[in-house]
Structure formats: C-alpha cells, structure tokens
Design a protein around this motif. Structure first.
Motif, PDB file in Angstrom:
ATOM      1  N   ALA A  43       0.828  -1.209   0.000  1.00 31.24           N
ATOM      2  CA  ALA A  43       0.000   0.000   0.000  1.00 31.24           C
ATOM      3  C   ALA A  43       0.859   1.254   0.000  1.00 31.24           C
ATOM      4  O   ALA A  43       0.591   2.220  -0.728  1.00 31.24           O
ATOM      5  CB  ALA A  43      -0.931  -0.012   1.204  1.00 31.24           C
ATOM      6  N   LEU A  44       1.917   1.245   0.805  1.00 22.71           N
ATOM      7  CA  LEU A  44       2.817   2.404   0.867  1.00 22.71           C
ATOM      8  C   LEU A  44       3.483   2.640  -0.481  1.00 22.71           C
ATOM      9  O   LEU A  44       3.516   3.770  -0.986  1.00 22.71           O
ATOM     10  CB  LEU A  44       3.872   2.175   1.946  1.00 22.71           C
ATOM     11  CG  LEU A  44       4.984   3.223   2.045  1.00 22.71           C
ATOM     12  CD1 LEU A  44       4.424   4.561   2.495  1.00 22.71           C
ATOM     13  CD2 LEU A  44       6.083   2.758   2.998  1.00 22.71           C
ATOM     14  N   GLY A  47       0.899   3.564  -3.316  1.00 20.80           N
ATOM     15  CA  GLY A  47       0.086   4.770  -3.115  1.00 20.80           C
ATOM     16  C   GLY A  47      -1.353   4.440  -2.779  1.00 20.80           C
ATOM     17  O   GLY A  47      -2.246   5.262  -3.030  1.00 20.80           O
ATOM     18  N   HIS A  49      -4.194   2.346   0.172  1.00 16.45           N
ATOM     19  CA  HIS A  49      -4.523   2.374   1.588  1.00 16.45           C
ATOM     20  C   HIS A  49      -4.929   0.976   2.020  1.00 16.45           C
ATOM     21  O   HIS A  49      -5.376   0.168   1.213  1.00 16.45           O
ATOM     22  CB  HIS A  49      -5.648   3.374   1.853  1.00 16.45           C
ATOM     23  CG  HIS A  49      -5.443   4.684   1.143  1.00 16.45           C
ATOM     24  ND1 HIS A  49      -4.548   5.634   1.580  1.00 16.45           N
ATOM     25  CD2 HIS A  49      -5.981   5.166  -0.009  1.00 16.45           C
ATOM     26  CE1 HIS A  49      -4.557   6.666   0.750  1.00 16.45           C
ATOM     27  NE2 HIS A  49      -5.416   6.399  -0.230  1.00 16.45           N
ATOM     28  N   VAL A 116       2.275   9.041   6.102  1.00 16.67           N
ATOM     29  CA  VAL A 116       1.782   7.781   6.657  1.00 16.67           C
ATOM     30  C   VAL A 116       0.849   8.119   7.811  1.00 16.67           C
ATOM     31  O   VAL A 116       1.293   8.640   8.842  1.00 16.67           O
ATOM     32  CB  VAL A 116       2.932   6.877   7.145  1.00 16.67           C
ATOM     33  CG1 VAL A 116       2.370   5.565   7.689  1.00 16.67           C
ATOM     34  CG2 VAL A 116       3.920   6.601   6.021  1.00 16.67           C
ATOM     35  N   GLU A 140      -6.552  12.473  -2.669  1.00 18.66           N
ATOM     36  CA  GLU A 140      -5.243  12.901  -2.177  1.00 18.66           C
ATOM     37  C   GLU A 140      -5.180  14.416  -2.072  1.00 18.66           C
ATOM     38  O   GLU A 140      -4.156  15.052  -2.328  1.00 18.66           O
ATOM     39  CB  GLU A 140      -4.112  12.360  -3.061  1.00 18.66           C
ATOM     40  CG  GLU A 140      -3.990  10.847  -2.996  1.00 18.66           C
ATOM     41  CD  GLU A 140      -2.706  10.325  -3.596  1.00 18.66           C
ATOM     42  OE1 GLU A 140      -1.820  11.145  -3.882  1.00 18.66           O
ATOM     43  OE2 GLU A 140      -2.581   9.108  -3.763  1.00 18.66           O
ATOM     44  N   THR A 156      -0.327   7.469   2.398  1.00 21.52           N
ATOM     45  CA  THR A 156      -0.914   6.162   2.690  1.00 21.52           C
ATOM     46  C   THR A 156      -1.648   6.220   4.018  1.00 21.52           C
ATOM     47  O   THR A 156      -1.104   6.731   5.005  1.00 21.52           O
ATOM     48  CB  THR A 156       0.164   5.070   2.744  1.00 21.52           C
ATOM     49  OG1 THR A 156       0.756   4.917   1.464  1.00 21.52           O
ATOM     50  CG2 THR A 156      -0.430   3.728   3.167  1.00 21.52           C
TER      51      THR A 156
END
Length: 327
Positions: A43-44, A47, A49, A116, A140, A156
């Motif tokens: 996920a990180l 991009g 979640h 994060v 975003e 994220t």
C-alpha cells in the motif's frame, strides 16, 4: 516513462532489493503476519490504503506505527472516537497575528497532512468524519471552504478496526470501502511466534527500527512497478473473475448465486492487476504471472464482495467464496 527490457531488468532488481530491506525492518517489530506485512508495504509503495482487521492485541496499531518508522516520511496517528469531528483531522482556519500587527485567517493543517497516517479504530467515529477520510483517500487532496489543499506525496492511510466490536460503532459504507487497496487480517500468533513476541515485548531492549528509504525512492519504485508488463491473457483472466463474482453473471457458481448480493467491481480488477505487478517487481521480475495475481487476490478482493442476507445469516466466509471463484 517507458524503459527497455534491459533497463527494466536492472530496475526491478533494485526494487526487489529495497523491498527486502523494508520487509526485514518491519519484521523486526511485527512477528509473523506475513499477509499484513506484505500488504502494508504494498500500500505504501503503490500509493494505496489498507484496512487492517484483527482481535485486540494482535498488533494492528503496532503495524502502522512500525511502518512509519522504517521510512523517512512524516507520520501521524488519529485515535477515532464518536466525538471526533472532520475539522479535528483536516484542520481549520484560525486567526493569526501577522508581522505587521494585523490579524488574518490562516489554515492550520490537521493530522491528515502526513505521508503515513494511522487511523485507529476507524469504525468508532461518525460517518461524517469517515467521509472526510474517504475523500482524502480518493482525491489525495482536501477541500476546505473554497480552497483545495494537496496532501503529501506519497500518502498512505492505514485504518484499523476490531471485527468483533460492533456495538456502538459506525460500519464503513459498503459502496466506499473499496477505496482501500487492501483489506488484511491480523490473526492470532502461533505458539512459536507468541514466544518470540513475549521475549521481544517484555525485555529491557526493544527492537530498534531504522529508516530504509525516503519518499523520493518510494515514488520511483511506484513508477517502475507500473511499467511491469502483464499479458492480454492474464488481463482477460482478471476480467473473467469479475464476471464470475456477479450473482447474475453467466459464469457465476452456485455459491455466488446463493450468497452474493454484489460482486467485484472494475476498481477491484484494476487493483488486482496493480498488486500483481507489485508482486512480480519485488521478486525481481518484469512480467506478471498468474501466481502473482493469486497471491494478492484475497487481500485485494475480500472487501469487494458483498454478501446477501442469507450469506450474512449463515456466516459465509468471503474468503471461501473467493477461493472457489479463483479455482
């Protein structure tokens, strides 16, 4: 940006090496939980979640906090409560005094303005506040009054919830829960893992995590992964999954027809292809295989299957339905 086969061969090797370092550091803090570790890192890097479910004490919050420690990125934590308001997480305008002695409104950013973001017990807060988080995840960016504020990149969000504790909670809207790229489960540790956890958590020296990569490298890894190739045959296979998950589809199995109200949507198939590319790249390959898709299918798709009343009443497992579809 397009790369040649030779360039991609070298680039994916670099992605695989950096991912190995990230995984090694995260596993210092999180014992076992292979799916949760993999999906949090995916996920990180991609991009996206991740929604983390698990019983109390299985390490949901610890996973999010540890992920923030192994990357050189700004992080924050939001502890959800029923009285948490959207302005508490987004931010608000406050009156500030300028250098000239005048007063003016200035926007003070909330905890969502971090790369994060750990959102603890997301189902404990009201739909109004959940909607603010879901909007940020999708766009975003955050709209306050008439102004648009971009969130940091990469961004994220890791949300946790306890699947047993439903009284007095606010379940996430079914139509919006697929904004999470993954839904992962933190299971009870095995006896050997529990022994390791006891040694680490009750000793005088806790594992020291080091920062492995920065935000610029995360974005570069994301660009490389998107250049991993997938064949038309595998794309068509993914499309067939979508059709097989629909209770009214020609390929629907008896289990799908009996227990599913609504199946996988287009966003789910897009997420599966992206996750397959991630799986290939972190193993140093520039072409997706069916095994890559199968390995990532459950955390990508389990929250995109919606059970009907009969399925809910009989306690049918979404994983069991997906496993039958995949076969």
């Amino acid at each position: 940006m397009a790369y040649t086969r030779e360039e991609m061969a070298q680039l994916v090797q670099g992605v695989a090496a950096d991912y190995e370092k990230l995984e090694h550091e995260l596993q210092k803090a999180v014992v076992g939980q292979g799916e949760a570790v993999r999906t949090a890192l995916a996920a990180l890097i991609l991009g996206g979640h991740v929604l983390v479910e698990g019983l109390p004490g299985t390490g949901k919050t610890h996973l999010g906090k540890s992920l923030a420690e192994i990357v050189t990125l700004a992080s924050s934590r939001i502890q959800c409560t029923p009285d948490l308001m959207p302005t508490d997480i987004i931010g608000t305008y406050v009156i500030m005094e300028t250098a000239q002695g005048r007063r003016a409104f200035e926007f003070q950013k909330g905890p969502l303005f971090a790369s994060v973001v750990l959102v603890d017990q997301i189902n404990r807060t009201t739909p109004r506040t959940q909607a603010a988080m879901l909007e940020a995840m999708e766009q975003e960016a955050i709209t306050v009054s008439t102004e648009l504020f971009d969130l940091p990149s990469p961004f994220t969000l890791i949300a946790t919830q306890n699947p047993l504790e439903q009284e007095g909670t606010y379940p996430l809207p079914e139509a919006q829960v697929d904004r999470f790229l993954f839904q992962t489960k933190m299971t009870m540790p095995k006896p050997a893992e529990m022994a390791t956890i006891l040694q680490r958590s009750t000793g005088s020296q806790l594992p020291v995590l080091r920062s492995v990569v920065d935000g610029k490298r995360i974005l570069k890894m994301r660009e490389i992964i998107k250049n991993v190739t997938i064949s038309d045959d595998l794309c068509n296979w993914c499309v067939s999954l979508l059709e097989a998950s629909q209770p009214t589809g020609a390929k629907a199995s008896p289990m799908v027809k009996d227990y599913v109200r609504y199946g996988i949507g287009p966003r789910g198939i897009q997420a599966l292809v992206l996750a397959g590319k991630f799986s290939a790249a972190v193993e140093g390959r520039q072409d997706v295989t069916k095994n890559d898709l199968l390995k990532m299918a459950l955390p990508v798709l389990r929250h995109r299957i919606f059970l009907n009343f009969r399925g809910e009443a009989e306690g049918i497992s979404k994983d069991a339905i997906l496993e039958q579809i995949l076969k």
